[in-house]
Design a protein around this motif. Structure first.
Motif, PDB file in Angstrom:
ATOM      1  N   UNK A 179       2.266   5.447 -11.967  1.00 55.62           N
ATOM      2  CA  UNK A 179       1.530   6.715 -11.963  1.00 55.62           C
ATOM      3  C   UNK A 179       0.469   6.701 -13.056  1.00 55.62           C
ATOM      4  N   UNK A 180      -0.564   7.502 -12.835  1.00 56.10           N
ATOM      5  CA  UNK A 180      -1.632   7.666 -13.820  1.00 56.10           C
ATOM      6  C   UNK A 180      -2.138   9.091 -13.719  1.00 56.10           C
ATOM      7  N   UNK A 181      -2.803   9.538 -14.786  1.00 59.80           N
ATOM      8  CA  UNK A 181      -3.375  10.883 -14.786  1.00 59.80           C
ATOM      9  C   UNK A 181      -2.309  11.953 -14.679  1.00 59.80           C
ATOM     10  N   UNK A 182      -1.190  11.731 -15.369  1.00 59.87           N
ATOM     11  CA  UNK A 182      -0.115  12.722 -15.336  1.00 59.87           C
ATOM     12  C   UNK A 182       0.511  12.867 -13.954  1.00 59.87           C
ATOM     13  N   UNK A 183       0.476  11.810 -13.165  1.00 59.45           N
ATOM     14  CA  UNK A 183       1.082  11.842 -11.841  1.00 59.45           C
ATOM     15  C   UNK A 183       0.123  12.235 -10.730  1.00 59.45           C
ATOM     16  N   UNK A 184      -1.154  12.423 -11.064  1.00 59.90           N
ATOM     17  CA  UNK A 184      -2.130  12.787 -10.033  1.00 59.90           C
ATOM     18  C   UNK A 184      -2.423  11.622  -9.083  1.00 59.90           C
ATOM     19  N   UNK A 185      -2.268  10.395  -9.577  1.00 61.12           N
ATOM     20  CA  UNK A 185      -2.427   9.201  -8.749  1.00 61.12           C
ATOM     21  C   UNK A 185      -1.138   8.403  -8.868  1.00 61.12           C
ATOM     22  N   UNK A 186      -0.549   8.057  -7.723  1.00 62.84           N
ATOM     23  CA  UNK A 186       0.704   7.300  -7.701  1.00 62.84           C
ATOM     24  C   UNK A 186       0.567   6.109  -6.765  1.00 62.84           C
ATOM     25  N   UNK A 187       1.212   5.011  -7.153  1.00 70.14           N
ATOM     26  CA  UNK A 187       1.222   3.808  -6.339  1.00 70.14           C
ATOM     27  C   UNK A 187       2.672   3.359  -6.201  1.00 70.14           C
ATOM     28  N   UNK A 188       3.111   3.155  -4.955  1.00 68.40           N
ATOM     29  CA  UNK A 188       4.452   2.613  -4.697  1.00 68.40           C
ATOM     30  C   UNK A 188       4.298   1.139  -4.369  1.00 68.40           C
ATOM     31  N   UNK A 189       5.202   0.328  -4.936  1.00 64.52           N
ATOM     32  CA  UNK A 189       5.153  -1.110  -4.709  1.00 64.52           C
ATOM     33  C   UNK A 189       6.571  -1.660  -4.700  1.00 64.52           C
ATOM     34  N   UNK A 190       6.710  -2.879  -4.170  1.00 64.64           N
ATOM     35  CA  UNK A 190       7.993  -3.565  -4.272  1.00 64.64           C
ATOM     36  C   UNK A 190       8.028  -4.294  -5.608  1.00 64.64           C
ATOM     37  N   UNK A 191       9.206  -4.719  -6.016  1.00 62.49           N
ATOM     38  CA  UNK A 191       9.331  -5.475  -7.264  1.00 62.49           C
ATOM     39  C   UNK A 191       8.644  -6.836  -7.155  1.00 62.49           C
ATOM     40  N   UNK A 192       8.310  -7.245  -5.946  1.00 59.40           N
ATOM     41  CA  UNK A 192       7.542  -8.473  -5.754  1.00 59.40           C
ATOM     42  C   UNK A 192       6.044  -8.210  -5.862  1.00 59.40           C
ATOM     43  N   UNK A 193       5.649  -6.919  -5.996  1.00 57.16           N
ATOM     44  CA  UNK A 193       4.248  -6.581  -6.195  1.00 57.16           C
ATOM     45  C   UNK A 193       3.490  -6.201  -4.936  1.00 57.16           C
ATOM     46  N   UNK A 194       4.175  -6.102  -3.799  1.00 55.81           N
ATOM     47  CA  UNK A 194       3.503  -5.680  -2.564  1.00 55.81           C
ATOM     48  C   UNK A 194       3.303  -4.176  -2.611  1.00 55.81           C
ATOM     49  N   UNK A 195       2.090  -3.708  -2.413  1.00 51.78           N
ATOM     50  CA  UNK A 195       1.768  -2.282  -2.469  1.00 51.78           C
ATOM     51  C   UNK A 195       2.228  -1.624  -1.169  1.00 51.78           C
ATOM     52  N   UNK A 196       3.013  -0.564  -1.314  1.00 50.44           N
ATOM     53  CA  UNK A 196       3.541   0.154  -0.158  1.00 50.44           C
ATOM     54  C   UNK A 196       2.728   1.405   0.162  1.00 50.44           C
ATOM     55  N   UNK A 197       2.110   1.997  -0.854  1.00 49.88           N
ATOM     56  CA  UNK A 197       1.337   3.201  -0.597  1.00 49.88           C
ATOM     57  C   UNK A 197       0.657   3.729  -1.837  1.00 49.88           C
ATOM     58  N   UNK A 198      -0.344   4.561  -1.614  1.00 52.02           N
ATOM     59  CA  UNK A 198      -1.104   5.203  -2.688  1.00 52.02           C
ATOM     60  C   UNK A 198      -1.143   6.692  -2.385  1.00 52.02           C
ATOM     61  N   UNK A 199      -0.906   7.513  -3.407  1.00 55.38           N
ATOM     62  CA  UNK A 199      -0.964   8.966  -3.260  1.00 55.38           C
ATOM     63  C   UNK A 199      -1.956   9.512  -4.278  1.00 55.38           C
ATOM     64  N   UNK A 200      -2.916  10.309  -3.795  1.00 48.71           N
ATOM     65  CA  UNK A 200      -3.942  10.888  -4.657  1.00 48.71           C
ATOM     66  C   UNK A 200      -3.901  12.400  -4.490  1.00 48.71           C
ATOM     67  N   UNK A 201      -3.740  13.110  -5.596  1.00 44.08           N
ATOM     68  CA  UNK A 201      -3.728  14.574  -5.559  1.00 44.08           C
ATOM     69  C   UNK A 201      -5.079  15.080  -5.062  1.00 44.08           C
TER      70      UNK A 201
END
Length: 111
Positions: free
Chosen positions: A37-59
């Motif tokens: 997360x960044x910006x106090x949770x305004x931008x979030x990125x979900x990933x696997x522990x292997x580093x594969x990006x699962x999704x991005x959430x933007x407020x």
């Protein structure tokens, strides 16, 4: 005392066990999810522990054309946070696996 053949067979079996455990740990890492997360949770990125990006959430509050550079910076920061957490999760999982092995003191597996 064991013969040389017995010792070689035991070493080969131990190597196969280590390889199997490494493969299992690597597969498990693909199912471990972390969220950066960044910006106090305004931008979030979900990933696997292997580093594969699962999704991005933007407020919605960040989607302002004049704030494009800030949004891009926050996305990059969230990706980096997710990567750090993925690395940590990977190290923890590999440490658990290594604890189950009888390795000499100071010996490190190549993760």
């Amino acid at each position: 005392m064991k013969s040389m053949e017995e010792m070689m067979a035991a070493a080969q079996e131990a190597a196969q066990t280590v390889q199997r455990q490494m493969n299992e740990a690597q597969a498990k890492l693909e199912s471990v999810e972390v969220e950066g997360a960044a910006g106090g949770g305004l931008v979030k990125v979900k990933a696997t522990a292997k580093g594969r990006i699962l999704g991005v959430s933007i407020d919605d509050s960040l989607i302002i054309p004049a704030e494009k550079q800030m949004l891009e910076d926050l996305i990059a920061a969230a990706f980096n946070d997710a990567r750090t957490k993925a690395d940590r999760a990977s190290e923890e999982e590999m440490s658990k696996m290594a604890q189950g092995m009888a390795l000499p003191a100071g010996f490190k597996l190549p993760f």
